[in-house]
Design an enzyme around this catalytic site. Structure first.
Site, short mmCIF file in Angstrom:
data_model
loop_
_atom_site.label_atom_id
_atom_site.label_comp_id
_atom_site.label_asym_id
_atom_site.label_seq_id
_atom_site.Cartn_x
_atom_site.Cartn_y
_atom_site.Cartn_z
N HIS A 113 0.87 -1.18 0.00
CA HIS A 113 0.00 0.00 0.00
C HIS A 113 0.91 1.23 0.00
O HIS A 113 2.03 1.18 0.53
CB HIS A 113 -0.84 -0.05 1.29
N ASP B 172 3.21 -4.56 7.86
CA ASP B 172 1.97 -3.79 7.76
C ASP B 172 0.81 -4.78 7.90
O ASP B 172 0.51 -5.53 6.96
CB ASP B 172 1.95 -3.07 6.41
N GLN C 221 -4.55 -5.30 7.00
CA GLN C 221 -5.58 -6.21 6.47
C GLN C 221 -5.51 -7.59 7.10
O GLN C 221 -6.28 -8.48 6.71
CB GLN C 221 -5.43 -6.34 4.93
N LYS D 240 -10.41 -0.73 10.60
CA LYS D 240 -10.56 -1.92 9.76
C LYS D 240 -10.87 -3.14 10.61
O LYS D 240 -10.97 -4.26 10.11
CB LYS D 240 -9.28 -2.16 8.95
N CYS E 89 -4.89 2.42 -3.60
CA CYS E 89 -3.66 2.99 -3.01
C CYS E 89 -2.51 2.00 -3.10
O CYS E 89 -1.68 1.90 -2.17
CB CYS E 89 -3.86 3.42 -1.56
N1 7TS Z 1 -1.78 -0.72 4.67
C1 7TS Z 1 -2.72 -1.52 4.10
C2 7TS Z 1 -2.37 -2.91 3.70
C3 7TS Z 1 -3.99 -1.01 3.90
O1 7TS Z 1 -4.92 -1.79 3.34
C4 7TS Z 1 -4.29 0.32 4.28
C5 7TS Z 1 -5.63 0.94 4.00
C6 7TS Z 1 -3.29 1.08 4.89
C7 7TS Z 1 -2.05 0.52 5.07
C8 7TS Z 1 -3.54 2.45 5.41
O2 7TS Z 1 -4.38 2.39 6.51
P1 7TS Z 1 -4.94 3.75 7.19
O3 7TS Z 1 -5.93 3.25 8.18
O4 7TS Z 1 -3.77 4.41 7.82
O5 7TS Z 1 -5.54 4.54 6.09
N2 7TS Z 1 -6.31 0.39 2.90
C9 7TS Z 1 -7.41 0.86 2.32
C10 7TS Z 1 -8.06 0.17 1.30
O6 7TS Z 1 -7.71 -0.91 0.86
N3 7TS Z 1 -9.11 0.91 0.88
O7 7TS Z 1 -9.17 2.02 1.60
C11 7TS Z 1 -8.11 2.01 2.49
#
Ligand code: 7TS
Length: 414
Positions: free
Chosen positions: A131, A208, A211, A234, A372
């Site tokens: 990501h 990371d 997910q 999430k 992203c």
């Molecule tokens: N890493 C992964 C693997 C992610 O899926 C996401 C967000 C992030 C980092 C960033 O997370 P945040 O909470 O700091 O924004 N992924 C997604 C997605 O798949 N669709 O919207 C956000």
């Protein structure tokens, strides 16, 4: 106190769905099918009510008030630390740093650890399926330090090429930062093996886990990673909050990332000394309610049971893959042996955003675009995919509605 939480002895999806009022609404005249859990999952009433109770009756600033309300708020806010530590099996609660999310957690490590440990020619290994949150912070630090970024390639089925990874590791490798579960492909990476190899080469490892944590048991000690990052929103909790797990021996030697209240020991105009971790990394008034909400979300996950969640979602995803596979012209992007609750697909002659728009008209929420994760879509030669991402409150009926919706969308282009 909030309403007594419901007991959920086995994964009974219909009973679980009663806890998620958001799922029981009509969207564009159809019952909502929510398949965008990878972006943000929904919140059970228990979490919403806990947040409401805090805001109505418990709110005060934390760590600084001698008065009873502030002490109560501090206790509730701090209670998430041991809870998160147990959730990911961290050795101790002071290894749990509160952040505003995965993005913030990774930026913290890149800036605090990276800026002090990387020098000209040092190497940071990322993977092609990261990501942007696990790419851009490293690029920014590499630019400042002269470190070089190397990338683990991904195979046609959407798996990391581990042989290529082994060849990338050198004595100059200072950081390996890799995603646990890909948000674009659904691939579950062998993070323990990746970590072991990195440690043999003398590198530090960040995983990371954004997910991964909502879908499977995560044990940071078993993985052996030095840092592990994830987001509350999430995993059925609130937005604006997340976690960075860090190995204590590393955190102790890391400088603060942001300055302000709470992260100090003593301040004079001549010199400031800093608090111990994790507080050293938590400047300013934090998202107090969100921490309390995350505690409640972890309790909720615990009552459903992570083993049950894993088993249930594995079956659901298998069902979805089999159904989607039968749709003429549909091509999966990512078909790894080990996969979690994300399914990405494309059609050669229909743009993903057209599919997403038509599905929305039928009340079906999916994400379309590059998620992203532009480099991995480029790797597969597509500008965008349609992505269905599942949670334990989804049902086979949601999959059937998705399949019907896709067939309907296709009919516009035939
Ligand atoms: N890493 C992964 C693997 C992610 O899926 C996401 C967000 C992030 C980092 C960033 O997370 P945040 O909470 O700091 O924004 N992924 C997604 C997605 O798949 N669709 O919207 C956000």
């Amino acid at each position: 106190m909030p309403q007594a939480v419901k007991d959920i002895p086995v994964l009974n999806v219909e009973k679980i769905r009663e806890d998620f009022p958001v799922l029981h609404q009509q969207v564009n005249g159809h019952p909502l099918v929510y398949l965008d859990n990878g972006a943000s999952s929904q919140m059970p009433v228990q979490v919403a009510e806990r947040l409401d109770h805090y805001h109505r009756y418990e709110h005060a600033n934390v760590h600084r008030g001698i008065h009873t309300l502030s002490q109560k708020a501090t206790d509730a806010y701090e209670a998430a630390r041991p809870k998160v530590a147990a959730f990911i099996n961290a050795a101790e609660e002071h290894e749990i740093i509160y952040t505003t999310g995965t993005t913030d957690s990774i930026n913290l490590v890149a800036n605090s650890f990276g800026l002090t440990h990387f020098s000209e020619g040092d190497e940071v290994i990322l993977s092609e399926m990261e990501h942007h949150a696990n790419i851009v912070p490293w690029q920014m630090v590499a630019e400042k330090t002269g470190a070089v970024i190397k990338v683990i390639p991904v195979t046609d089925s959407g798996e990391l090429d581990l042989e290529a990874y082994k060849k990338l590791l050198t004595p100059r490798t200072k950081m390996v930062a890799v995603v646990h579960v890909s948000n674009a492909l659904g691939t579950v990476n062998p993070v323990k093996e990746i970590t072991d190899l990195a440690h043999e080469a003398g590198s530090v490892v960040l995983i990371d886990g954004a997910q991964a944590v909502p879908h499977q048991k995560v044990d940071v000690q078993e993985i052996g990673a030095d840092f592990y990052a994830f987001s509350a929103h999430k995993m059925f909790g609130p937005t604006g909050f997340g976690i960075l797990y860090g190995r204590k021996s590393l955190l102790d030697g890391m400088p603060p990332y942001r300055g302000g209240g709470d992260m100090i020991d003593k301040v004079t105009f001549e010199e400031t000394t800093y608090n111990v971790p994790p507080f050293r990394f938590e400047a300013g008034t934090p998202p107090i309610a969100a921490s309390i909400g995350l505690s409640e979300a972890i309790d909720y996950i615990g009552r459903v049971g992570m083993d049950q969640i894993e088993k249930y979602e594995a079956k659901l995803v298998e069902y979805a893959v089999e159904k989607l596979r039968k749709i003429d012209g549909l091509r999966f992007i990512g078909e790894a042996e080990e996969r979690a609750s994300v399914i990405s697909f494309v059609f050669d002659h229909i743009h993903a955003s057209d599919i997403g728009t038509i599905l929305d008209k039928k009340g079906i929420a999916v994400r379309t675009g590059h998620h992203c994760a532009q480099p991995i879509l480029r790797r597969f030669g597509v500008p965008a995919t349609t992505r269905a991402s599942f949670a334990f409150y989804n049902r086979e009926d949601d999959v059937d509605r998705l399949v019907e919706g896709i067939e309907y969308a296709k009919s516009f282009f035939e």
